[in-house]
Scaffold this motif. Structure first.
Motif, PDB file in Angstrom:
ATOM      1  N   PRO A  16       0.995  -1.178   0.194  1.00 16.44           N
ATOM      2  CA  PRO A  16       0.001  -0.157   0.058  1.00 16.44           C
ATOM      3  C   PRO A  16       0.895   1.093   0.179  1.00 16.44           C
ATOM      4  O   PRO A  16       0.376   2.460  -0.602  1.00 16.44           O
ATOM      5  N   SER A  17       1.996   1.198   0.565  1.00 17.42           N
ATOM      6  CA  SER A  17       2.875   2.258   0.535  1.00 17.42           C
ATOM      7  C   SER A  17       3.651   2.835  -0.808  1.00 17.42           C
ATOM      8  O   SER A  17       4.339   3.804  -0.888  1.00 17.42           O
ATOM      9  N   PHE A  18       3.534   1.744  -1.715  1.00 17.62           N
ATOM     10  CA  PHE A  18       4.260   2.111  -3.177  1.00 17.62           C
ATOM     11  C   PHE A  18       3.798   3.462  -3.471  1.00 17.62           C
ATOM     12  O   PHE A  18       2.733   4.061  -3.518  1.00 17.62           O
ATOM     13  N   PRO A  19       4.991   4.152  -3.899  1.00 18.95           N
ATOM     14  CA  PRO A  19       6.351   3.548  -4.215  1.00 18.95           C
ATOM     15  C   PRO A  19       7.252   3.655  -2.985  1.00 18.95           C
ATOM     16  O   PRO A  19       8.546   3.467  -3.400  1.00 18.95           O
ATOM     17  N   TYR A  20       6.879   4.135  -1.843  1.00 17.49           N
ATOM     18  CA  TYR A  20       7.793   4.281  -0.803  1.00 17.49           C
ATOM     19  C   TYR A  20       8.154   3.118  -0.042  1.00 17.49           C
ATOM     20  O   TYR A  20       7.310   2.495   0.116  1.00 17.49           O
ATOM     21  N   PHE A  21       9.548   2.662   0.208  1.00 13.22           N
ATOM     22  CA  PHE A  21      10.014   1.748   0.843  1.00 13.22           C
ATOM     23  C   PHE A  21      10.872   2.448   1.727  1.00 13.22           C
ATOM     24  O   PHE A  21      11.805   3.447   1.342  1.00 13.22           O
ATOM     25  N   ASN A  22      10.897   1.895   3.057  1.00 11.28           N
ATOM     26  CA  ASN A  22      11.889   2.317   3.757  1.00 11.28           C
ATOM     27  C   ASN A  22      13.273   1.723   3.438  1.00 11.28           C
ATOM     28  O   ASN A  22      13.491   0.641   3.449  1.00 11.28           O
ATOM     29  N   GLN A  23      14.495   2.666   3.554  1.00 11.46           N
ATOM     30  CA  GLN A  23      15.719   2.183   3.246  1.00 11.46           C
ATOM     31  C   GLN A  23      16.167   1.092   4.013  1.00 11.46           C
ATOM     32  O   GLN A  23      16.883   0.163   3.558  1.00 11.46           O
ATOM     33  N   ARG A  24      15.929   0.767   5.259  1.00  9.63           N
ATOM     34  CA  ARG A  24      16.626   0.038   6.263  1.00  9.63           C
ATOM     35  C   ARG A  24      15.670  -1.320   5.666  1.00  9.63           C
ATOM     36  O   ARG A  24      16.391  -2.264   5.746  1.00  9.63           O
ATOM     37  N   ILE A  70      14.985  -2.208   2.464  1.00  7.94           N
ATOM     38  CA  ILE A  70      15.509  -2.482   1.452  1.00  7.94           C
ATOM     39  C   ILE A  70      16.786  -2.941   1.950  1.00  7.94           C
ATOM     40  O   ILE A  70      17.205  -3.902   0.946  1.00  7.94           O
ATOM     41  N   ASP A  71      17.500  -2.288   2.595  1.00  9.70           N
ATOM     42  CA  ASP A  71      18.904  -2.963   3.165  1.00  9.70           C
ATOM     43  C   ASP A  71      18.943  -4.287   3.471  1.00  9.70           C
ATOM     44  O   ASP A  71      19.969  -5.154   3.437  1.00  9.70           O
ATOM     45  N   VAL A  72      17.612  -4.803   4.253  1.00  8.58           N
ATOM     46  CA  VAL A  72      17.654  -5.965   4.582  1.00  8.58           C
ATOM     47  C   VAL A  72      17.561  -7.172   3.422  1.00  8.58           C
ATOM     48  O   VAL A  72      18.071  -8.052   3.234  1.00  8.58           O
ATOM     49  N   HIS A  73      16.637  -6.695   2.570  1.00 10.57           N
ATOM     50  CA  HIS A  73      16.049  -7.905   1.508  1.00 10.57           C
ATOM     51  C   HIS A  73      16.367  -7.415   0.308  1.00 10.57           C
ATOM     52  O   HIS A  73      16.558  -8.277  -0.781  1.00 10.57           O
ATOM     53  N   GLY A  74      16.663  -6.129  -0.160  1.00 10.96           N
ATOM     54  CA  GLY A  74      17.358  -6.001  -1.500  1.00 10.96           C
ATOM     55  C   GLY A  74      16.089  -5.594  -2.327  1.00 10.96           C
ATOM     56  O   GLY A  74      16.329  -5.518  -3.699  1.00 10.96           O
ATOM     57  N   ILE A  75      14.787  -5.669  -2.048  1.00 11.33           N
ATOM     58  CA  ILE A  75      13.798  -5.406  -2.978  1.00 11.33           C
ATOM     59  C   ILE A  75      13.643  -4.118  -2.996  1.00 11.33           C
ATOM     60  O   ILE A  75      13.335  -3.512  -1.972  1.00 11.33           O
TER      61      ILE A  75
END
Length: 184
Positions: A42-50, A52-57
């Motif tokens: 639901p937050s798309f396009p926002y992803f928290n950088q932390r 992303i750092d964990v899973h790389g998606i």
């Protein structure tokens, strides 16, 4: 043994922000299928950088992906009538509940068990019980923090634990782990 192992990756710290889910189906103590879905949160396009750092998606990875409500019935069909196992199950059950609530969908009556609890009963001498550490201990190679791989490793760890504990049926697991099994 019949069960499914599940794992979620999230886009943000919100429980309803699943961006990937993996489900590994075990029938008669054999892994029969592992499926993975990227999910547009639901937050798309926002992803928290932390995250992303964990899973790389990345947001670009899910821009054309379905939303959770578009894939839930396929997932539910795979899981129907089985015990759900997850590594750190309170997180994954919370994400599942959060997604179902966000989309106004009913939660299935589903029993779930944490594979960390199972591992602690099986290998009570280990210093750590994270999925990565258990996989290393059992010489299982995988891509950590990708939902399909994590779900499959969770299933493999659970099968090894059941073997070590001499548990051969779902009823035996229910009796042995009765205080640890929760309802979604």
């Amino acid at each position: 043994m019949d069960f499914c192992a599940i794992d979620f990756e999230t886009a943000t710290f919100e429980r309803h922000s699943a961006c990937e889910v993996g489900v590994c189906i075990v029938q008669n103590s054999q892994i029969v299928e592992t499926k993975t879905w990227l999910i547009k949160p639901p937050s798309f396009p926002y992803f928290n950088q932390r995250n992303i750092d964990v899973h790389g998606i990345l947001p670009s990875d899910v821009k054309d992906a379905p939303t959770f409500d578009e894939i839930w019935y396929e997932i539910e069909e795979l899981m129907y009538g089985t015990l759900m196992i997850a590594h750190n199950a309170s997180f994954d059950a919370g994400v599942l509940r959060g997604c179902l609530d966000f989309y106004g969908m009913f939660a299935p009556k589903l029993n779930y068990l944490c594979s960390i609890q199972l591992a602690k009963k099986s290998w009570n001498y280990l210093p750590k019980y994270g999925l990565k550490h258990l996989a290393e201990y059992h010489d299982i190679k995988f891509k950590h923090h990708r939902a399909g791989d994590d779900a499959e490793v969770c299933a493999k760890i659970a099968l090894l634990a059941f073997e070590k504990l001499f548990l051969t049926t779902n009823d035996e697991v229910a009796d042995y782990m009765k205080q640890k099994i929760k309802i979604l």
